[in-house]
Write a protein that holds these residues in place. Structure first.
Motif, PDB file in Angstrom:
ATOM      1  N   ALA A 120       0.834  -1.206   0.000  1.00 26.64           N
ATOM      2  CA  ALA A 120       0.000   0.000   0.000  1.00 26.64           C
ATOM      3  C   ALA A 120       0.863   1.248   0.000  1.00 26.64           C
ATOM      4  CB  ALA A 120      -0.925  -0.009   1.210  1.00 26.64           C
ATOM      5  N   LYS A 121       1.952   1.238   0.751  1.00 24.80           N
ATOM      6  CA  LYS A 121       2.836   2.410   0.782  1.00 24.80           C
ATOM      7  C   LYS A 121       3.536   2.579  -0.558  1.00 24.80           C
ATOM      8  CE  LYS A 121       3.762   2.919   5.705  1.00 24.80           C
ATOM      9  NZ  LYS A 121       3.313   4.329   5.737  1.00 24.80           N
ATOM     10  N   ALA A 122       3.959   1.464  -1.134  1.00 27.25           N
ATOM     11  CA  ALA A 122       4.630   1.552  -2.429  1.00 27.25           C
ATOM     12  C   ALA A 122       3.673   2.019  -3.507  1.00 27.25           C
ATOM     13  CB  ALA A 122       5.218   0.192  -2.793  1.00 27.25           C
ATOM     14  N   GLY A 123       2.384   1.773  -3.323  1.00 23.71           N
ATOM     15  CA  GLY A 123       1.403   2.175  -4.332  1.00 23.71           C
ATOM     16  C   GLY A 123       0.956   3.617  -4.188  1.00 23.71           C
ATOM     17  N   GLY A 124       1.511   4.380  -3.252  1.00 22.11           N
ATOM     18  CA  GLY A 124       1.187   5.789  -3.127  1.00 22.11           C
ATOM     19  C   GLY A 124       0.624   6.194  -1.776  1.00 22.11           C
ATOM     20  N   ARG A 125       0.538   5.271  -0.811  1.00 24.59           N
ATOM     21  CA  ARG A 125       0.049   5.559   0.541  1.00 24.59           C
ATOM     22  C   ARG A 125      -1.444   5.908   0.546  1.00 24.59           C
ATOM     23  NH1 ARG A 125       5.385   7.443   0.748  1.00 24.59           N
ATOM     24  NH2 ARG A 125       6.598   6.533   2.451  1.00 24.59           N
ATOM     25  N   ASN A 126      -1.991   6.033   1.734  1.00 27.28           N
ATOM     26  CA  ASN A 126      -3.396   6.378   1.970  1.00 27.28           C
ATOM     27  C   ASN A 126      -4.321   5.460   1.183  1.00 27.28           C
ATOM     28  OD1 ASN A 126      -5.558   7.758   3.091  1.00 27.28           O
ATOM     29  ND2 ASN A 126      -5.576   9.350   1.502  1.00 27.28           N
ATOM     30  N   GLN A 127      -4.086   4.137   1.329  1.00 24.22           N
ATOM     31  CA  GLN A 127      -4.908   3.155   0.643  1.00 24.22           C
ATOM     32  C   GLN A 127      -4.844   1.828   1.376  1.00 24.22           C
ATOM     33  OE1 GLN A 127      -2.819   1.401  -3.036  1.00 24.22           O
ATOM     34  NE2 GLN A 127      -1.960   3.494  -2.904  1.00 24.22           N
ATOM     35  N   VAL A 128      -5.706   0.873   0.972  1.00 22.39           N
ATOM     36  CA  VAL A 128      -5.762  -0.460   1.560  1.00 22.39           C
ATOM     37  C   VAL A 128      -5.280  -1.475   0.539  1.00 22.39           C
ATOM     38  CG1 VAL A 128      -7.227  -2.234   2.600  1.00 22.39           C
ATOM     39  CG2 VAL A 128      -7.697   0.186   3.024  1.00 22.39           C
ATOM     40  N   ALA A 129      -4.348  -2.341   0.935  1.00 19.99           N
ATOM     41  CA  ALA A 129      -3.872  -3.426   0.074  1.00 19.99           C
ATOM     42  C   ALA A 129      -4.176  -4.745   0.762  1.00 19.99           C
ATOM     43  CB  ALA A 129      -2.376  -3.291  -0.179  1.00 19.99           C
ATOM     44  N   VAL A 130      -4.546  -5.757  -0.032  1.00 18.00           N
ATOM     45  CA  VAL A 130      -4.914  -7.065   0.501  1.00 18.00           C
ATOM     46  C   VAL A 130      -3.835  -8.062   0.145  1.00 18.00           C
ATOM     47  CG1 VAL A 130      -6.657  -8.889   0.530  1.00 18.00           C
ATOM     48  CG2 VAL A 130      -7.346  -6.493   0.246  1.00 18.00           C
TER      49      VAL A 130
END
Length: 638
Positions: A625-635
């Motif tokens: 999630a952090k690598a994808g730009g932060r402030n998001q949810v990754a499963v």
């Protein structure tokens, strides 16, 4: 065959013990009197006692009128003002020229222990609810002669030291002291010293002092052969009185005597003091024998001399006949786990007093709640404060009755007894025992439960303190949520409980949190962490759990949650953190965002039900999630 055996069922061990005490008192008194008479003969002036030939007597009629003073040789004695000199009170048989009195190390220890108990009693350090006759035993010995608090404390320190030293001497002689005696003679702990100084109850029970003194006086400190016979306070007090009078006065006192440069013919004869002491000793022995005879009057056949009151039932237990059971209860209660304390109290109470069932009602902030009930739906929680149970909780006074109207109890009528459990002067719980209304509880049974109450209350207090300490160790002091230690202790059980049902684990990390600390300072960072924990707690569902994993990282555990349910919960938390405004005391409030990683644990998931593995997978998803730009949810697994 001896008369005891011929008597058969009529033989009373208590009577035999009383006769042994009287025989011993007589022997001691006879020896003391004989030694004192020897002292009197050795110290009497010539002609005062018929110890030598009489001097020449004038013959013929004697002149009437006052007899002239005897002639003196040399100048008259010079009289000086009285002076105060120290005089050590010693045994009568320890007078000059005689061998010292012989007594056992156990008897010396008994006197020291009695002095220690008397001082604790005077300071208010001994329980009044379970006195076991200790005040009667030590109160008549005259060992406490001051009411000054500081002097009492100083005397207690000295008595505690003397008791410890005497116990060491007895142990060096190869004597194994009874367990109760060992507790009583042990040095006072720092906590007990503080309790005695403050007038609160110490940890050692008066029962231990009574049994310890009884063992020292009658068995040289050794434990009795089971079962232990009830201790008669008057008999024990009489025996201790004799010991104190014989050799217990070892403290140095002061007395005022006239000083003279030469002996005077008018000085009081030296044989007067030993004779006076002999009379006092004999009087004490006679008094002890009379008290023993009165206390040990043979009971009528079929009558229990220890019974407090009769009850309609198979037995009438009393404190005196159950002291050893109470001691065993206190030892078992010390081993009870924190969660099982109310149930253990009810179980132990029913072991002492026959009852159909029992309950423990807890008092928290003025409210009464059910802590334990031996039968389902035994009590009415909403009405506990309206009847006998509420009255006992409010007044701290035990109560027993047969009732058909008690509002807090179902299935009436019943016979019940309610006893308060008091901690630090406040009623913390009420112990309730119930049985058939045709078998009312007796006063003796009530008193037995009152004797149990301090042990039960102390166990509850210790459990509450332990629980508070444990809770503090498992909570994050800054945010108030569970800490990493709690997560590691609870997560394996949650995963094992749910089995095949998935459990979602969410790892949340605040974005750019280091910049908050560097720019606004650590107090601002602490405010952000507290606000974030509050937002998460308000957003998750009931039953979900929140932990601070470390630094700016939090973990959320969502029990029994499918992927379709967990995703929306995680997204709702992310949005709530982003929308929150954090007041840091400056002109501009702060806003922060968070990144979240979501993983699942179940019997069929890649992580299985291994707690460490599911946390690792959630951490991997967080970094995505952090690598994808932060402030998001990754499963995990996407």
């Amino acid at each position: 065959m001896s008369r005891r055996r011929e008597a058969g069922a009529g033989y009373d061990p208590g009577m035999a013990k009383a006769r042994g005490v009287r025989r011993r008192c007589s022997e001691v008194a006879g020896g003391a009197l004989l030694a004192l008479l020897v002292v009197a003969v050795g110290t009497a002036p010539a002609g005062a006692v018929g110890s030598g030939p009489p001097g020449p007597q004038p013959s013929g009629p004697q002149p009437s009128g006052p007899r002239p003073p005897p002639p003196t040789t040399g100048p008259p004695p010079t009289t000086q003002p009285p002076t105060t000199v120290p005089v050590a009170t010693t045994p009568p048989s320890s007078a000059a020229g005689d061998p010292p009195a012989t007594h056992t190390a156990a008897e010396e220890l008994a006197v020291d222990l009695a002095r220690k108990a008397a001082l604790l009693d005077a300071l208010g350090g001994l329980s009044r609810a379970t006195d076991f006759g200790l005040s009667q035993v030590v109160g008549s010995l005259g060992l406490v002669t001051t009411s000054d608090h500081q002097q009492l404390l100083a005397a207690l320190t000295a008595a505690d030291t003397a008791t410890t030293a005497a116990a060491s001497t007895l142990s060096a002689d190869g004597v194994t002291i009874s367990p109760e005696g060992a507790l009583a003679v042990a040095p006072l702990s720092v906590a007990d010293q503080a309790a005695a100084a403050g007038g609160t109850t110490i940890s050692v029970s008066p029962m231990d002092y009574v049994f310890g003194l009884d063992d020292l006086v009658n068995r040289d400190g050794r434990p009795p052969t089971p079962p232990r016979n009830p201790v008669v306070p008057a008999t024990l007090a009489a025996a201790l009185t004799l010991l104190v009078a014989t050799f217990g006065g070892t403290a140095t006192t002061t007395t005022t005597v006239p000083a003279a440069t030469a002996p005077s013919a008018s000085t009081t004869p030296g044989w007067i003091l030993p004779v006076i002491i002999a009379v006092v000793v004999v009087g004490l022995v006679i008094g002890a024998l009379l008290v023993t005879r009165r206390r040990r009057t043979p009971p009528r056949p079929g009558v229990d001399p220890t019974a407090v009151t009769a009850v309609a039932g198979p037995s009438a237990p009393t404190v005196a006949s159950n002291v050893h059971e109470l001691l065993d209860v206190s030892r078992r209660m010390a081993l009870v786990g924190d969660e099982d304390v109310p149930r253990a109290i009810a179980r132990e109470a029913m072991g002492l007093v026959r009852a159909r069932t029992a309950a423990v009602v807890l008092r928290r902030g003025g409210e009464l709640t059910v802590g334990y009930e031996g039968e389902p739906d035994l009590l009415r929680p909403e009405r506990l404060g309206e009847g006998v149970i509420g009255r006992v909780a409010d007044t701290g006074q035990p109560s027993l009755q047969v009732s058909a109207t008690e509002p807090g109890v179902r299935n009436l009528p019943v016979a019940l007894v309610a006893v308060p459990l008091v901690v630090a002067g406040t009623v913390s719980a009420v112990l309730v025992l119930i049985r058939e209304e045709t078998q009312p509880f007796s006063a003796g049974e009530r008193d037995l439960l009152v004797a149990l109450a301090p042990v039960a209350a102390a166990t509850m207090h210790s459990a509450a303190q332990s629980a508070a300490t444990r809770e503090e160790s498992l909570s994050d002091p800054l945010t108030g949520v569970g800490n990493r230690r709690r997560l590691e202790s609870e997560l394996p059980g949650l995963l094992a409980r749910d089995g095949a049902v998935p459990t979602a684990v969410v790892m949340l990390d605040l974005d750019h949190f280091k910049a908050v600390n560097d720019t606004h300072g650590h107090p601002a960072g602490d405010a952000v962490l507290r606000a974030t924990a509050g937002v998460i707690g308000e957003t998750v569902r009931p039953g979900d759990r929140v932990y601070r994993y470390g630094g700016e990282e939090f973990i959320l555990v969502l029990p029994a949650t499918t992927a379709a349910e967990a995703g929306p919960v995680a997204e709702r938390v992310r949005a709530a953190v982003e929308a929150a405004v954090v007041d840091i005391g400056g002109a501009d409030p702060l806003r922060v965002t968070a990144s979240l990683g979501l993983a699942f644990a179940s019997a069929d998931s890649p992580a299985g039900t291994d707690a460490g593995e599911v946390v690792r997978r959630a951490d991997e998803a967080l970094y995505r999630a952090k690598a994808g730009g932060r402030n998001q949810v990754a499963v995990a697994g996407d």
